[in-house]
Design a protein around this motif. Structure first.
Motif, PDB file in Angstrom:
ATOM      1  N   LEU A 159      30.050  46.654  48.864  1.00 32.86           N
ATOM      2  CA  LEU A 159      31.549  46.695  49.585  1.00 32.86           C
ATOM      3  C   LEU A 159      32.561  46.421  48.804  1.00 32.86           C
ATOM      4  CD1 LEU A 159      30.327  45.141  53.079  1.00 32.86           C
ATOM      5  CD2 LEU A 159      30.911  47.205  52.482  1.00 32.86           C
ATOM      6  N   ILE A 160      32.234  45.324  47.669  1.00 33.02           N
ATOM      7  CA  ILE A 160      33.187  44.658  46.798  1.00 33.02           C
ATOM      8  C   ILE A 160      33.354  45.375  45.476  1.00 33.02           C
ATOM      9  CG2 ILE A 160      33.304  42.478  48.006  1.00 33.02           C
ATOM     10  CD1 ILE A 160      31.959  41.292  45.599  1.00 33.02           C
TER      11      ILE A 160
ATOM     12  N   VAL B  95      39.804  35.278  53.202  1.00 31.76           N
ATOM     13  CA  VAL B  95      39.863  36.016  51.824  1.00 31.76           C
ATOM     14  C   VAL B  95      39.292  37.212  51.790  1.00 31.76           C
ATOM     15  CG1 VAL B  95      39.344  35.970  49.286  1.00 31.76           C
ATOM     16  CG2 VAL B  95      40.369  34.092  50.547  1.00 31.76           C
ATOM     17  N   PHE B  96      37.970  37.094  52.518  1.00 28.41           N
ATOM     18  CA  PHE B  96      37.208  38.604  52.509  1.00 28.41           C
ATOM     19  C   PHE B  96      37.131  39.148  54.173  1.00 28.41           C
ATOM     20  CE2 PHE B  96      35.287  36.082  49.090  1.00 28.41           C
ATOM     21  CZ  PHE B  96      35.494  37.173  48.004  1.00 28.41           C
ATOM     22  N   GLN B  97      38.295  39.082  54.738  1.00 34.55           N
ATOM     23  CA  GLN B  97      38.691  39.594  55.922  1.00 34.55           C
ATOM     24  C   GLN B  97      38.257  41.062  56.008  1.00 34.55           C
ATOM     25  OE1 GLN B  97      42.448  39.332  57.702  1.00 34.55           O
ATOM     26  NE2 GLN B  97      41.741  39.957  59.496  1.00 34.55           N
TER      27      GLN B  97
ATOM     28  N   ILE C 185      38.155  38.042  42.891  1.00 39.40           N
ATOM     29  CA  ILE C 185      38.501  37.084  43.791  1.00 39.40           C
ATOM     30  C   ILE C 185      37.085  36.291  43.932  1.00 39.40           C
ATOM     31  CG2 ILE C 185      38.879  35.901  46.072  1.00 39.40           C
ATOM     32  CD1 ILE C 185      40.938  38.281  46.398  1.00 39.40           C
ATOM     33  N   PHE C 186      36.152  36.828  44.359  1.00 40.37           N
ATOM     34  CA  PHE C 186      34.889  36.299  44.476  1.00 40.37           C
ATOM     35  C   PHE C 186      34.278  35.686  43.099  1.00 40.37           C
ATOM     36  CE2 PHE C 186      30.145  36.477  43.956  1.00 40.37           C
ATOM     37  CZ  PHE C 186      29.738  35.840  45.144  1.00 40.37           C
TER      38      PHE C 186
ATOM     39  N   ILE D   2      33.405  30.398  40.182  1.00 45.36           N
ATOM     40  CA  ILE D   2      33.764  29.496  39.234  1.00 45.36           C
ATOM     41  C   ILE D   2      34.450  28.524  39.658  1.00 45.36           C
ATOM     42  CG2 ILE D   2      35.474  29.296  37.141  1.00 45.36           C
ATOM     43  CD1 ILE D   2      35.414  32.114  36.657  1.00 45.36           C
ATOM     44  N   ILE D   3      35.173  28.227  40.684  1.00 44.25           N
ATOM     45  CA  ILE D   3      35.660  26.842  41.213  1.00 44.25           C
ATOM     46  C   ILE D   3      34.568  26.063  41.984  1.00 44.25           C
ATOM     47  CG2 ILE D   3      36.936  26.054  43.182  1.00 44.25           C
ATOM     48  CD1 ILE D   3      38.967  28.212  42.783  1.00 44.25           C
TER      49      ILE D   3
END
Length: 263
Positions: A32-33, A81-83, A41-42, A47-48
């Motif tokens: 999907l991504i 974020v992943f709507q 973004i993922f 990382i965060i």
């Protein structure tokens, strides 16, 4: 039910089944991504989260407090974020489990010849129109929506609700037509609307020659249970988009097979 026994742990049939299901879920989410901004973004979120646990282990209080604010929102931030990706995933699950899909399989095995014969009469005007537009290099975007979402399509479209015909499709996409700049949406064996402004895909790995028409065709198949035919204005090349992926420069024989399967 026990298969393997080690000194430190036991592995059962349901443990193996659990791992298989998780692997399938991760693979579907990856599909999907893949190739979209969401993938970057993922990685940023990963990382965060990783950095948070590192600074927490090192007892760096200031950074732990700052990064902890991101971690605290957790699942809510992921949904926001992943709507679009969550929407596509739920559509995928619903599509695979739908009764209409099971009905299609039943027809495939027990009434395939009759169904294809009836379907050919519906898709022939579309194929004929694509042949004509390919020859004249008339740009076109035709969307086949399994479920016609009035709120999604009609807000940016002109309502047509007409029988599918070769001449009507050619007239809509003729460059002097007021409706040519946009997509035609076909559903329930009718041309439902025209001049539709559709969401563009966020994929970053598309060929350089893809313009707004191709990006819109791919984008609508990412967010809806739909497929799309794109006729290039520059080359006359015909592309076919489904589930966020696109087949380029397809033949009319291949187009007929794809429409027989999906429409």
């Amino acid at each position: 039910m026990q298969f393997f026994t080690f000194s430190l742990f036991k592995v059962t049939f349901f443990d193996i089944l659990d791992v298989v299901f998780v692997a399938i879920l991760i693979y579907q989410l990856y599909n999907l991504i893949r190739g979209t901004i969401a993938a970057n973004i993922f990685i940023g979120l990963a990382i965060i989260f990783g950095l948070y646990y590192v600074v927490k282990a090192l007892h760096m209080q200031l950074l732990t407090g700052i990064l902890g604010k991101f971690v605290d929102v957790g699942i809510i931030a992921l949904i926001v974020v992943f709507q679009q990706e969550v929407r596509r995933f739920l559509l995928l699950v619903g599509k695979n489990a739908s009764l209409q899909r099971n009905k299609a399989w039943w027809q495939y095995f027990f009434g395939k010849a009759e169904a294809e014969k009836d379907n050919y009469a519906r898709i022939k005007p579309i194929i004929d129109a694509c042949k004509s537009m390919k020859q004249t290099r008339t740009g076109a975007l035709i969307v086949f929506a399994k479920y016609y979402d009035e709120q999604f399509y009609q807000n940016s479209c002109e309502l047509v609700d007409a029988k599918i015909s070769k001449r009507l499709l050619e007239s809509i996409f003729q460059k002097y037509s007021p409706l040519h700049d946009g997509a035609v949406v076909i559903s329930e064996n009718k041309i439902k609307s025209a001049s539709c402004i559709l969401p563009l895909t966020e994929k970053t790995d598309l060929p350089a020659q893809f313009g707004l028409r191709h990006r819109a065709g791919i984008g609508v198949t990412e967010t809806n249970d739909a497929t799309a035919i794109i006729v290039s204005e520059e080359t006359g090349e015909i592309s076919y988009a489904k589930q966020g992926r696109v087949k380029m420069n397809i033949s009319f024989a291949e187009l007929e097979k794809l429409l027989n399967k999906d429409f």
